[in-house]
Design a protein around this motif. Structure first.
Motif, PDB file in Angstrom:
ATOM      1  N   MET A   1       0.801  -1.243   0.077  1.00 17.33           N
ATOM      2  CA  MET A   1      -0.168   0.035   0.016  1.00 17.33           C
ATOM      3  C   MET A   1       0.862   1.134   0.011  1.00 17.33           C
ATOM      4  O   MET A   1       1.933   1.315   0.668  1.00 17.33           O
ATOM      5  N   ARG A   2       0.582   2.173  -0.729  1.00 24.45           N
ATOM      6  CA  ARG A   2       1.198   3.349  -0.884  1.00 24.45           C
ATOM      7  C   ARG A   2       0.956   4.125   0.388  1.00 24.45           C
ATOM      8  O   ARG A   2      -0.393   4.437   0.794  1.00 24.45           O
ATOM      9  N   ILE A   3       1.864   4.579   1.022  1.00 28.22           N
ATOM     10  CA  ILE A   3       1.536   5.533   2.389  1.00 28.22           C
ATOM     11  C   ILE A   3       1.818   7.005   1.988  1.00 28.22           C
ATOM     12  O   ILE A   3       2.833   7.203   1.506  1.00 28.22           O
ATOM     13  N   THR A   4       0.800   7.564   2.295  1.00 31.79           N
ATOM     14  CA  THR A   4       0.970   9.338   2.094  1.00 31.79           C
ATOM     15  C   THR A   4       1.077  10.170   3.455  1.00 31.79           C
ATOM     16  O   THR A   4       0.787   9.347   4.280  1.00 31.79           O
ATOM     17  N   SER A   5       1.449  11.293   3.235  1.00 24.24           N
ATOM     18  CA  SER A   5       1.837  12.094   4.430  1.00 24.24           C
ATOM     19  C   SER A   5       0.508  12.372   5.134  1.00 24.24           C
ATOM     20  O   SER A   5       0.392  12.186   6.396  1.00 24.24           O
ATOM     21  N   PHE A   6      -0.415  12.603   4.488  1.00 23.25           N
ATOM     22  CA  PHE A   6      -1.841  12.696   5.049  1.00 23.25           C
ATOM     23  C   PHE A   6      -2.379  11.575   5.914  1.00 23.25           C
ATOM     24  O   PHE A   6      -2.899  11.697   7.148  1.00 23.25           O
ATOM     25  N   MET A   7      -1.962  10.504   5.211  1.00 27.37           N
ATOM     26  CA  MET A   7      -2.353   9.214   5.919  1.00 27.37           C
ATOM     27  C   MET A   7      -1.786   9.022   7.269  1.00 27.37           C
ATOM     28  O   MET A   7      -2.185   8.523   8.413  1.00 27.37           O
ATOM     29  N   ASN A  14      -5.981  10.264  14.828  1.00 30.93           N
ATOM     30  CA  ASN A  14      -6.938   9.018  15.337  1.00 30.93           C
ATOM     31  C   ASN A  14      -6.568   8.511  16.663  1.00 30.93           C
ATOM     32  O   ASN A  14      -7.362   8.138  17.554  1.00 30.93           O
ATOM     33  N   GLN A 352      10.861  12.099   9.802  1.00 34.88           N
ATOM     34  CA  GLN A 352      11.491  11.198   8.931  1.00 34.88           C
ATOM     35  C   GLN A 352      11.113  11.815   7.468  1.00 34.88           C
ATOM     36  O   GLN A 352       9.881  11.926   7.310  1.00 34.88           O
TER      37      GLN A 352
END
Lengths: 359, 539
Positions: A1-7, A14, A352
């Motif tokens: 899965m591609r992890i983005t900054s917003f995630m 949360n 990071q």
């Protein structure tokens, strides 16, 4: 899965939110000491605790009722003890004063009897707080008063029994009506003649509305010069008749007979005729005391039962709604550790960035 | 191929890198913009040229800009926003109502109700005592006060829900007109190009749809020209550049009905905050409010029946302890009037009734709770109609459109007061000849707390009240559970969307380097071409 900054950010936010929620909830449990703070925290537990609280409250009220009833009954018992003593004294007066000859002696015994009569009247009109205890429901009326027209003592009360709730369905009466404590019905084989052979007849009639039994005594045969009849309906009446009999007089103050010899004989007959009813009255008093004793035992049993059930209920309530302090504190420590770890890892992940390595 | 052709290739490389660099910076700039979908330039080999019979490449062109976007996921997301909106509304309102019944903090009727019946026992133990009697009146007053506070708590929540519905409807209308506006712009922008190129406008529109789906449930389809049609409750909310107005109207029960373009769509609004509010409004009114009213009404009824039979210390009888129940009538008729009176308190069912008429001039009385026909007959103006301890008189001409409702519950808590002011009138005795020590009537009233009450489905006052607390507790629990569930699902879907459409700064940083290098290489190419040209020129 591609992890983005917003995630990464929103996951962190949360997780922090959830952790802080747990933290706040545990904290407020610790502060209030309750693990149920609103019905939705534990619906079934809440229902149970409502049930327990209702029962504890009811039990408390029943216990207060019992205390009140026990207080009344104990007080009534003590009064009735004095009544029994007085009756014994009256009986004594008959046996030692019955054959007194001299005017002074007879007056002395008459005075004694009158004193016991008045004492009995006082006892019958005993008040507990603002309540005449022997008047049935008519607690604002003196139970017995002297009627100067009939020269008798009248009962002003009724048969009312003041019941209190001891439990959901159980009631118990906290009073003894005066008609029960101070009036009585003679039981068993009634004598038909006095010890000297004079015929005697006791006729009794009970008023169903007040419970007062009026006894009519006939001594001798109708038409004889020494024929005598009198009535009494309570112990004060008896003491009153006795007091006048010592003076060879009737209750209205008139001589029993114009002839002194017949007068004396009639007076002695009256004393002898009263001897048996005095015994019966005392027995009646003892019966009532026994009845009070039974009620007190019942009250005691009930109170013991209520107290033990109150204890059980309080324990159950505490188990249902009180937070276990050690458990809560442990949970708080656990949440704190998790929160620390989250912050630690977040600070590493967030710092990071490839940007840092480009120059 | 000419040497100048080299310049062309190098230039296309520089231009392509520049485009990518500008998209990368656009992505970086929008890393925190909600609803933004990242972009990427699509490269293609430029058309080759023929040179000496061979086809030679002529560099690179940008064939398009891709917006990373999954339409299926977006639809799922909107669905989930609708569920979330509903759970959110349910949770918000139910947790407010729950506070009215929060027995865990001793807020609610349980304590005053227990105290009230305990006070009757105190009176029974000491029927002539003034202390106990005034104690009872105090406890009765605090019961009245608590009931009124609770009712106020519920009705305030209900009216604030009505206000929220109005606010939501306003917001829906605002969103609808914004979408209509954007629809127009998208059609303009995309005219003559392939559909789906107005990326920023589409992102903007998706964001608005996100917000809309939180408020109300809708279905939509996209036209070929790029505009979308949105339907709520089976009617068009937005169609191209036109919108229909959503509005609210107060209904018979005091709640709000939702109208779209003049049509009632209340029954079709099931999700979103609006759907949640409509659903929970009814639940709160029938369970919590009517339940509380029914409890108080039966308490008034039962206590008064027993109290009227008893005697006060002053020998009076037939006194009500609480103000007697009254009927409230609602008139939905054109020209008729109705009065209603209670003829027999003991026969009251405490249900609400509706009185309707047919065109043949017959009347029908229905029980609103059970729906059963209670009585019917030929209508005559002014003739009394009796049923279940109630007598009604309707006067005037009626039509089949006319309707009346009669309710013993509607105003019961508003009228709930202690009628006894003189403590002597508290009827502890069963007869005027047994005063003042007789406590048998007080005992009967005290024991009422344990009796099964027929108007409460044979529950006791306490167990009925417990039922109310448990209903609201369970409902609130269910709402908060489903909110947690929907929240998790929404985060999950959002994460999926972000995984596809979101901006990763690391990735963009890498891209920056990549396109910087290719830009530099392109520039180097120009330098070398220039040097080659110099070589030729200096020959």
């Amino acid at each position: 899965m591609r992890i983005t900054s917003f995630m990464v950010f929103s996951q962190l936010a949360n997780a922090l939110k959830r952790n802080m929620e747990d933290f706040a909830k545990l904290n407020s449990q610790l502060a209030s000491g309750k693990k149920i703070e609103k019905p939705s925290d534990d619906v079934i537990g809440m229902m149970r605790s409502l049930d327990y609280r209702l029962s504890i409250n009811n039990t408390g009220q029943y216990k207060r009722n019992i205390d009140e009833a026990a207080f009344h009954l104990q007080f009534t018992g003590e009064v009735l003890g004095s009544v029994a003593n007085s009756l014994l004294e009256l009986k004594e007066l008959i046996s030692i004063g019955g054959n007194a000859q001299s005017q002074e002696n007879r007056s002395f015994y008459a005075g004694q009897a009158a004193r016991w009569r008045d004492f009995l009247l006082d006892l019958s009109n005993t008040k507990l707080r603002e309540r005449y205890i022997f008047s049935g429901y008519q607690t604002n009326q003196k139970a017995f008063t002297y009627n100067s027209t009939t020269y008798h003592y009248d009962y002003n009360g009724d048969l009312g029994e003041i019941n209190v709730l001891l439990d959901t369905e159980a009631t118990l009466s906290l009073n003894i009506p005066g008609s029960n404590a101070f009036s009585f019905t003679m039981n068993g084989q009634l004598p038909t003649q006095l010890p000297d052979g004079t015929p005697i007849n006791y006729t009794q009639s009970t008023d169903p509305s007040t419970g007062i039994t009026t006894t009519t005594v006939e001594i001798g045969n109708a038409g004889d010069p020494e024929y005598d009849t009198f009535t009494f309906s309570n112990v004060m009446d008896m003491a009153n008749i006795l007091s006048f009999a010592f003076e060879y007089k009737d209750v209205d103050g008139s001589d029993l007979n114009a002839d002194p010899d017949i007068q004396e004989e009639m007076a002695l007959h009256r004393m002898a005729a009263l001897s048996l009813p005095l015994d019966d009255a005392r027995n009646q008093g003892l019966n009532v005391q026994a009845e009070i004793g039974t009620r007190q035992v019942h009250l005691n049993d009930q109170k013991t039962r209520l107290e033990s059930s109150a204890l059980n209920l309080t324990n159950a309530l505490s188990k249902t709604e009180d937070a276990d302090m050690e458990e809560t504190i442990t949970e708080i420590l656990k949440t704190e550790t998790a929160l620390d770890a989250l912050r630690e890892s977040a600070s590493r992940i967030l710092s990071q960035s490839l940007m840092d390595f480009l120059k | 191929m000419s040497l100048l052709g080299l310049f062309g290739i190098a230039k296309s490389a520089i231009f392509a890198s520049q485009t990518s660099l500008s998209l990368t910076s656009h992505n970086i700039a929008n890393v925190n913009t909600p609803g933004f979908s990242r972009r990427e330039a699509l490269y293609a080999v430029a058309n080759p040229v023929s040179f000496g019979g061979n086809l030679l490449g002529s560099g690179v062109t940008i064939s398009g800009i891709r917006r990373y976007y999954d339409r299926f996921l977006q639809t799922q997301l909107w669905d989930q926003h609708q569920n979330y909106g509903k759970s959110y509304a349910l949770n918000q309102t139910l947790s407010q109502i729950e506070q009215v019944f929060n027995e865990a903090k001793n807020i609610g009727l349980s304590v005053p109700l227990t105290d009230f019946f305990s006070a009757w026992q105190e009176v029974a133990t000491n029927p002539e005592g003034f202390t106990q009697r005034s104690g009872l009146l105090l406890k009765a007053d605090s019961l009245v006060l608590t009931a009124k506070q609770m009712e106020r708590g519920i009705t305030q929540t209900l009216s604030s829900m009505n206000e929220t519905m109005d606010t939501i409807v306003d917001r829906v209308n605002a969103i609808a007109s914004e979408i209509a506006l954007i629809n127009g712009k998208i059609v303009q922008t995309e005219a003559g190009t392939t559909a789906g190129t107005a990326h920023d406008l589409r992102d903007q529109r998706d964001s608005l749809l996100n917000e809309l789906s939180n408020l109300i449930d809708f279905s939509y389809y996209e036209e070929e020209n790029g505009s979308i049609t949105i339907m709520a409750g089976m009617r068009n909310l937005v169609s191209g550049e036109t919108t229909n107005i959503l509005s609210t109207r107060i209904n018979e029960e005091g709640g709000k009905d939702i109208y779209l373009d003049g049509m009632d769509i209340t029954g079709n609004v099931k999700k979103g905050q609006l759907g949640g509010l409509i659903a929970v409004w009814d639940t709160i009114r029938t369970n919590s409010l009517n339940g509380l009213q029914r409890l108080i009404a039966s308490l008034i009824k039962e206590i008064n029946i027993l109290h009227r039979a008893g005697y006060g210390l002053d020998g009076t009888t037939d006194n009500d302890f609480f103000d007697p129940l009254q009927l409230s009538v609602k008139d939905f008729s054109a020209g008729a009037d109705m009065t209603a009176t209670i003829t027999d308190f003991s026969q009251l069912t405490l249900d609400e009734y509706s009185i309707q008429f047919d065109s043949a001039n017959n009347y029908y009385v229905y029980n609103k709770q059970t729906g059963a026909l209670v009585t019917s007959g030929a209508y005559a103006s002014g003739a009394p109609i009796s049923f279940d301890g109630i007598e009604i008189v309707v006067t005037g001409a009626v039509t089949s459109a006319d309707k009346f409702t009669v309710s013993p519950l509607a105003d019961v808590i508003k009228n709930f007061e202690v009628a006894i002011t003189d403590q002597q009138k508290i009827a502890a005795a069963s007869s005027d000849t047994t005063l003042p020590g007789d406590n048998s009537n007080a005992l009967l009233i005290a024991e009422l707390s344990e009796n099964a009450i027929s108007n409460l489905d044979d529950a006791t006052f306490f167990s009925y009240y417990r039922g109310l607390v448990s209903t609201i507790g369970s409902a609130s629990r269910a709402a908060s559970d489903s909110l947690t569930f929907d929240d998790n699902l929404l985060s999950e879907l959002n994460a999926k969307r972000e995984s596809i459409s979101g901006v990763s700064l690391d990735e963009e940083a890498a891209n920056l380097i990549r396109f910087q290098r290719s830009f530099e290489a392109g520039a180097k190419m120009i330098q070398i071409s220039d040097e080659l040209l110099q070589t030729l020129l200096s020959l």
